[in-house]
Write a protein that holds these residues in place. Sequence first.
Motif, PDB file in Angstrom:
ATOM      1  N   THR A  61       0.823  -1.203   0.000  1.00 58.03           N
ATOM      2  CA  THR A  61       0.000   0.000   0.000  1.00 58.03           C
ATOM      3  C   THR A  61       0.864   1.263   0.000  1.00 58.03           C
ATOM      4  N   GLY A  62       2.171   1.109   0.137  1.00 61.45           N
ATOM      5  CA  GLY A  62       3.084   2.250   0.073  1.00 61.45           C
ATOM      6  C   GLY A  62       3.632   2.484  -1.319  1.00 61.45           C
ATOM      7  N   ALA A  63       3.314   1.605  -2.256  1.00 63.92           N
ATOM      8  CA  ALA A  63       3.788   1.757  -3.639  1.00 63.92           C
ATOM      9  C   ALA A  63       2.656   2.341  -4.478  1.00 63.92           C
ATOM     10  N   ARG A  94      11.520   7.418  -8.686  1.00 63.69           N
ATOM     11  CA  ARG A  94      12.521   7.655  -7.652  1.00 63.69           C
ATOM     12  C   ARG A  94      12.461   6.486  -6.682  1.00 63.69           C
ATOM     13  N   ASN A  95      13.586   5.800  -6.492  1.00 67.91           N
ATOM     14  CA  ASN A  95      13.588   4.658  -5.574  1.00 67.91           C
ATOM     15  C   ASN A  95      13.763   5.138  -4.137  1.00 67.91           C
ATOM     16  N   VAL A  99      17.430   7.740  -5.767  1.00 68.44           N
ATOM     17  CA  VAL A  99      17.972   7.658  -7.124  1.00 68.44           C
ATOM     18  C   VAL A  99      16.818   7.613  -8.120  1.00 68.44           C
ATOM     19  N   ILE A 100      16.951   8.398  -9.189  1.00 70.38           N
ATOM     20  CA  ILE A 100      15.925   8.406 -10.231  1.00 70.38           C
ATOM     21  C   ILE A 100      16.331   7.423 -11.319  1.00 70.38           C
ATOM     22  N   ASP A 101      15.393   6.533 -11.666  1.00 68.32           N
ATOM     23  CA  ASP A 101      15.617   5.520 -12.705  1.00 68.32           C
ATOM     24  C   ASP A 101      14.635   5.742 -13.842  1.00 68.32           C
ATOM     25  N   ASN A 102      15.045   5.336 -15.043  1.00 72.61           N
ATOM     26  CA  ASN A 102      14.126   5.300 -16.183  1.00 72.61           C
ATOM     27  C   ASN A 102      13.583   3.892 -16.285  1.00 72.61           C
ATOM     28  N   SER A 180       2.536  11.330 -14.396  1.00 69.85           N
ATOM     29  CA  SER A 180       3.619  12.028 -13.695  1.00 69.85           C
ATOM     30  C   SER A 180       3.671  11.733 -12.206  1.00 69.85           C
ATOM     31  N   ASP A 181       2.680  11.037 -11.648  1.00 70.84           N
ATOM     32  CA  ASP A 181       2.734  10.745 -10.219  1.00 70.84           C
ATOM     33  C   ASP A 181       3.777   9.667  -9.888  1.00 70.84           C
ATOM     34  N   PHE A 182       4.449   9.120 -10.898  1.00 66.67           N
ATOM     35  CA  PHE A 182       5.542   8.199 -10.618  1.00 66.67           C
ATOM     36  C   PHE A 182       6.718   8.918  -9.974  1.00 66.67           C
ATOM     37  N   VAL A 183       6.928  10.175 -10.292  1.00 66.57           N
ATOM     38  CA  VAL A 183       8.101  10.916  -9.830  1.00 66.57           C
ATOM     39  C   VAL A 183       7.704  11.783  -8.655  1.00 66.57           C
ATOM     40  N   GLU A 184       8.413  11.610  -7.547  1.00 67.42           N
ATOM     41  CA  GLU A 184       8.189  12.476  -6.390  1.00 67.42           C
ATOM     42  C   GLU A 184       8.816  13.824  -6.685  1.00 67.42           C
ATOM     43  N   ARG A 185       8.177  14.857  -6.223  1.00 69.92           N
ATOM     44  CA  ARG A 185       8.737  16.211  -6.444  1.00 69.92           C
ATOM     45  C   ARG A 185       9.012  16.866  -5.120  1.00 69.92           C
TER      46      ARG A 185
END
Length: 185
Positions: A61-63, A94-95, A99-102, A180-185
């Motif tokens: 539930t955190g993913a 962002r893991n 670290v940001i991964d593609n 875009s909600d995959f990437v934390e800002r």
Amino acid sequence: MDSTKIFRHAMVRMACVAILLNSVAQVAGASDYVMKMKRLSGVYTIQCEVNGVKKDFIFDTGAAHTSLSQEFVNELLAKRKISKSDFVGTIQTRNASGVIDNNATVVLKQLRVGNRMLHNVKAIVAVSQKAPLLLGLNAIDLIGEWSIRNGYLILHEYNQEPVTSTVAPVNNNTVNNYDSDFVER
């Protein structure tokens, strides 16, 4: 151990099982679906089925999104359970280390969770070959009302119709903005 102690030990174990099942039964209604969860290194896993292939996923539930390892994606490709046309672009994630991964994104035509069949669920393909399989909120939200009690996932009654996730069409102009909600800002 003598036979009396063995008998008492067996009776205590049976009573414990009866109490556990009774507590689950008090939460689960007659039309609810109950799944035993496995506890693995402090997290719960459940068996899911992706396009007919069964695997244990962490119920996370955190993913934000469902995540597949490269190893599992390769297995699905080899078994022809997914094809290149199921891949819908790439996205940055962002893991936990920052670290940001593609990551590639893939649409799972069918994802079965217990008695729920979800359709067209988007998943990311983790950069790691052996990453854990995660059932994220994008899929968990589609299964309807649920609860966890004493190591059991209870899927509460629902309308019995297949659930479909809306997947936006992707072209070269939208890949960078895709979900875009995959990437934390």
